[in-house]
Design a protein around this motif. Sequence first.
Motif, mmCIF file in Angstrom:
data_model
loop_
_atom_site.group_PDB
_atom_site.id
_atom_site.type_symbol
_atom_site.label_atom_id
_atom_site.label_comp_id
_atom_site.label_asym_id
_atom_site.label_seq_id
_atom_site.Cartn_x
_atom_site.Cartn_y
_atom_site.Cartn_z
ATOM 1 N N SER A 62 56.955 -50.896 -43.897
ATOM 2 C CA SER A 62 58.269 -50.730 -43.266
ATOM 3 C C SER A 62 58.649 -51.966 -42.458
ATOM 4 O O SER A 62 59.835 -52.290 -42.324
ATOM 5 C CB SER A 62 58.281 -49.484 -42.371
ATOM 6 N N ASN A 63 57.660 -52.655 -41.910
ATOM 7 C CA ASN A 63 57.941 -53.897 -41.189
ATOM 8 C C ASN A 63 58.500 -54.956 -42.136
ATOM 9 O O ASN A 63 59.438 -55.691 -41.796
ATOM 10 C CB ASN A 63 56.672 -54.428 -40.523
ATOM 11 N N PHE A 64 57.914 -55.042 -43.326
ATOM 12 C CA PHE A 64 58.425 -55.995 -44.317
ATOM 13 C C PHE A 64 59.863 -55.640 -44.702
ATOM 14 O O PHE A 64 60.708 -56.525 -44.839
ATOM 15 C CB PHE A 64 57.543 -55.989 -45.571
ATOM 16 N N ASN A 65 60.114 -54.351 -44.890
ATOM 17 C CA ASN A 65 61.459 -53.922 -45.277
ATOM 18 C C ASN A 65 62.495 -54.366 -44.250
ATOM 19 O O ASN A 65 63.585 -54.825 -44.598
ATOM 20 C CB ASN A 65 61.499 -52.402 -45.419
ATOM 21 N N LEU A 66 62.159 -54.193 -42.976
ATOM 22 C CA LEU A 66 63.089 -54.590 -41.916
ATOM 23 C C LEU A 66 63.365 -56.086 -41.971
ATOM 24 O O LEU A 66 64.518 -56.524 -41.884
ATOM 25 C CB LEU A 66 62.521 -54.210 -40.549
ATOM 26 N N ILE A 67 62.325 -56.884 -42.124
ATOM 27 C CA ILE A 67 62.501 -58.335 -42.118
ATOM 28 C C ILE A 67 63.342 -58.784 -43.297
ATOM 29 O O ILE A 67 64.261 -59.607 -43.157
ATOM 30 C CB ILE A 67 61.128 -59.037 -42.109
ATOM 31 N N PHE A 68 63.069 -58.248 -44.474
ATOM 32 C CA PHE A 68 63.858 -58.639 -45.647
ATOM 33 C C PHE A 68 65.319 -58.223 -45.484
ATOM 34 O O PHE A 68 66.233 -58.975 -45.829
ATOM 35 C CB PHE A 68 63.266 -58.022 -46.912
ATOM 36 N N ALA A 69 65.537 -57.011 -44.975
ATOM 37 C CA ALA A 69 66.909 -56.538 -44.789
ATOM 38 C C ALA A 69 67.640 -57.372 -43.743
ATOM 39 O O ALA A 69 68.816 -57.708 -43.898
ATOM 40 C CB ALA A 69 66.905 -55.066 -44.387
ATOM 41 N N LEU A 110 61.200 -64.185 -41.725
ATOM 42 C CA LEU A 110 60.931 -64.204 -43.162
ATOM 43 C C LEU A 110 59.647 -64.967 -43.457
ATOM 44 O O LEU A 110 58.811 -64.509 -44.257
ATOM 45 C CB LEU A 110 62.096 -64.843 -43.913
ATOM 46 N N GLN A 111 59.466 -66.117 -42.831
ATOM 47 C CA GLN A 111 58.249 -66.891 -43.072
ATOM 48 C C GLN A 111 57.012 -66.132 -42.610
ATOM 49 O O GLN A 111 55.956 -66.191 -43.261
ATOM 50 C CB GLN A 111 58.347 -68.254 -42.369
ATOM 51 N N ALA A 112 57.120 -65.410 -41.502
ATOM 52 C CA ALA A 112 55.992 -64.592 -41.036
ATOM 53 C C ALA A 112 55.668 -63.509 -42.054
ATOM 54 O O ALA A 112 54.488 -63.232 -42.349
ATOM 55 C CB ALA A 112 56.332 -63.960 -39.684
ATOM 56 N N CYS A 113 56.703 -62.910 -42.596
ATOM 57 C CA CYS A 113 56.524 -61.858 -43.599
ATOM 58 C C CYS A 113 55.865 -62.423 -44.853
ATOM 59 O O CYS A 113 54.891 -61.847 -45.382
ATOM 60 C CB CYS A 113 57.881 -61.246 -43.920
ATOM 61 N N LEU A 114 56.364 -63.549 -45.344
ATOM 62 C CA LEU A 114 55.818 -64.154 -46.559
ATOM 63 C C LEU A 114 54.388 -64.634 -46.349
ATOM 64 O O LEU A 114 53.539 -64.502 -47.242
ATOM 65 C CB LEU A 114 56.707 -65.317 -47.012
ATOM 66 N N ALA A 139 57.681 -54.325 -51.525
ATOM 67 C CA ALA A 139 57.643 -55.489 -50.636
ATOM 68 C C ALA A 139 57.519 -56.791 -51.424
ATOM 69 O O ALA A 139 58.229 -57.773 -51.150
ATOM 70 C CB ALA A 139 56.481 -55.356 -49.648
ATOM 71 N N TYR A 140 56.631 -56.824 -52.403
ATOM 72 C CA TYR A 140 56.453 -58.049 -53.180
ATOM 73 C C TYR A 140 57.642 -58.299 -54.113
ATOM 74 O O TYR A 140 57.965 -59.453 -54.409
ATOM 75 C CB TYR A 140 55.136 -57.994 -53.955
ATOM 76 N N THR A 141 58.305 -57.229 -54.558
ATOM 77 C CA THR A 141 59.539 -57.409 -55.314
ATOM 78 C C THR A 141 60.597 -58.072 -54.437
ATOM 79 O O THR A 141 61.309 -58.988 -54.868
ATOM 80 C CB THR A 141 60.059 -56.053 -55.836
ATOM 81 N N ASN A 142 60.709 -57.633 -53.192
ATOM 82 C CA ASN A 142 61.668 -58.239 -52.267
ATOM 83 C C ASN A 142 61.294 -59.681 -51.950
ATOM 84 O O ASN A 142 62.174 -60.534 -51.776
ATOM 85 C CB ASN A 142 61.736 -57.420 -50.980
ATOM 86 N N ALA A 143 59.994 -59.970 -51.878
ATOM 87 C CA ALA A 143 59.559 -61.346 -51.640
ATOM 88 C C ALA A 143 60.007 -62.247 -52.788
ATOM 89 O O ALA A 143 60.447 -63.384 -52.578
ATOM 90 C CB ALA A 143 58.041 -61.399 -51.479
ATOM 91 N N TYR A 144 59.919 -61.728 -54.000
ATOM 92 C CA TYR A 144 60.405 -62.493 -55.155
ATOM 93 C C TYR A 144 61.917 -62.711 -55.059
ATOM 94 O O TYR A 144 62.415 -63.812 -55.323
ATOM 95 C CB TYR A 144 60.052 -61.759 -56.449
ATOM 96 N N GLU A 157 57.329 -67.074 -58.542
ATOM 97 C CA GLU A 157 56.731 -66.233 -59.579
ATOM 98 C C GLU A 157 55.422 -65.587 -59.130
ATOM 99 O O GLU A 157 54.983 -64.596 -59.727
ATOM 100 C CB GLU A 157 56.481 -67.070 -60.842
ATOM 101 N N VAL A 158 54.791 -66.133 -58.101
ATOM 102 C CA VAL A 158 53.551 -65.539 -57.598
ATOM 103 C C VAL A 158 53.779 -64.093 -57.190
ATOM 104 O O VAL A 158 52.950 -63.210 -57.456
ATOM 105 C CB VAL A 158 53.001 -66.352 -56.403
ATOM 106 N N TRP A 159 54.907 -63.837 -56.540
ATOM 107 C CA TRP A 159 55.178 -62.473 -56.077
ATOM 108 C C TRP A 159 55.409 -61.537 -57.257
ATOM 109 O O TRP A 159 55.002 -60.366 -57.219
ATOM 110 C CB TRP A 159 56.393 -62.464 -55.154
ATOM 111 N N LYS A 160 56.030 -62.020 -58.277
ATOM 112 C CA LYS A 160 56.225 -61.220 -59.490
ATOM 113 C C LYS A 160 54.875 -60.838 -60.090
ATOM 114 O O LYS A 160 54.678 -59.704 -60.553
ATOM 115 C CB LYS A 160 57.062 -62.008 -60.499
ATOM 116 N N ASP A 161 53.930 -61.764 -60.072
ATOM 117 C CA ASP A 161 52.593 -61.486 -60.596
ATOM 118 C C ASP A 161 51.890 -60.403 -59.781
ATOM 119 O O ASP A 161 51.164 -59.573 -60.333
ATOM 120 C CB ASP A 161 51.750 -62.764 -60.589
#
Length: 655
Positions: A87-94, A109-113, A159-164, A170-174
């Motif tokens: 949920s923390n990742f979701n907030l940051i991406f949003a 965003l950089q902290a999340c990634l 979360a990794y889909t949002n990172a992509y 492409e790393v996140w897609k993997d």
Amino acid sequence: METTILTFIFVLESGAINLQSGWRENPGRVANSGKEIIAALASSSKLGGGTDLPSFPSVKKGIDQLMRSYEPKFGGFGHAPKFPQPSNFNLIFAYYARNSNDPNAKRALQACLHTLECMRRGGIHDHVSQGFARYSTDSEWHVPHFEKMLYDQAQLAVAYTNAYLATKNEVWKDVVDDILTYVSRDLSDASGGFYSAEDADSYPYEGANEKKEGAFCVWTFDELQNHLEGINFKDGSPVFPVFCEHFGVSSKGNVSPSKDPHKELTGKNVLIMRKSEEETADKHQVKVEELKLIFKRALNKLHEIRQSRPRPHLDDKIIAAWNGLMLTGFARAGFIFNNKNYLDRAQQNAEFLEKYLCTDEGTLIRSIYKGPDHPIQISEPIHGFADDYAFVIRGFLDLHMALQDEHWLQLAYNLQKKMDSLFWDETEGAYYQSPAGDPHIMIRLKEDQDGAEPTSSSVAVENLVRLGALLDDATCMEKARKTLSAFKDRIDKIPVALTEMLCGFMMYNHGLTEANTEHKSYDSRGINHKEGGWPKEVNPSDAELVGRFRKRIEKDDSYIVSVLKLAKSTEFLIRQNLIIDIHEDYFVEEDDYTLAELELIRPILIWMIDAEVQPDDWLHNKTQGGGTGVQCAGKWLCGATCCSGVLFHLLICDS
């Protein structure tokens, strides 16, 4: 520890003796005391909200609170033990999607990634058989509690889909494919449901008397050397030394005694990537592609060897809530990556939920169990809780987003109405976790913290806004508002406790405007939550507007071309459906694109981006008679305006 346990037992025994004697001497007094205690607990559980919405600065406050807990070396929010906390990742991406030029949003965003990258490299990630363990016992994400939970796989896939989406790396897609491969292979029932978990401990070998934590997953140095013998690079050099360096393998084991209090991992290695693939390839003068292929071959060999070991116990309960989360994971990944296999698996799961866990009365059953030929149910099925409804509704909405099948939208809406009737608090707003009238529950509580899983009310806010927008339902919008108002005190004081609800708050309140001192709240398509309904100029079901727009793109090629050029630099906002941000922040005054026109063109833009259509290609295809440009645009518009006349792509994504 023993002293603490003995003290606790003594307190319990003393309390039991006093209660027993008190009941004998004055049972009425004891009964009244019990009622007073229940009343006090019920009173303390009230949220204390009112009719006002939380203050919008609470969103930034939540980001700030989250960043104060950020651990910059290895990522994560807090110290060991470290949990993923999606949920923390979701907030940051949003937040980043709506504030991409804000330095604070960029830092978040950089902290999340960085956190997601450290998790990807860490031992919490099963490099051999895919998926993620429940949490890390240390700060490095190295030594996990080896249990694998379905709800973690589901939320981390998102979360990794949002990172992509945010980076196009492409790393996140993997990583997404890694997670969904594990779930499809090891947590899937043939009927379409998903199992709950795999245990952390297992027998280290056939015939062993005692299970050990991580026995299925860890390796001795000699085991790895033996199994990887014969796997070489193109120049003939063995992969084993490089593999050991890359994955932190030691001849004495790589788990320090401080991380192994029960001495179950002595001499064992938990694989962890100490360097990136690029760094290892550069050091050993090997092409990155060759390194990745040879490592994949080595890891596949280890996966095969693992299958000969005694497996951990499989928790084969199929829980509605967790299946709803996993449905979202497959549906969103399938939609974003245009992956038919993901979408097929999502649809199979949705059909399973409808068949086995949705009743004829329109309610949900909490769980069902693996059977020899098909799922089996206990004699008295457990009725669904609020989180079962909220998570399944979101899953159906995400599948509708991906497939444009109105059936799933209708089913989501029906379940939302049933959730309202069973769990809604008519007095204060928001959702109880349990239904009224259950004789086994003394106090109906509302969850007020988004933890390993989000609260039912947090997800319900997002569902209500999406349903309200798609179906022009003012009642849904009003319930979203009342839910947010109920949690106002909590959000304003400790917003970091409700990071998922902050996502819903942004979704509801995005584009807050002020006119003539009267505050009106609009979502990202201009829906007025106070008055309800679509303003005419942003009405996607307006056939005249659709027709006018189609004529314009057929007449003026430069119109599509100019917008497509814009799309290349704002793809993340387009995919997140934050069209209003593009309209307000990226257009100059002489541009005459209306918000309504941008809404209508969004599905075409997504198609063009996915198909890698270039602006020049659009013009070339039309002038050459290929029909790819305008004809496909017309096809998209015709297809997108089906299903109750609502543009399929015009829903608010909450990722």
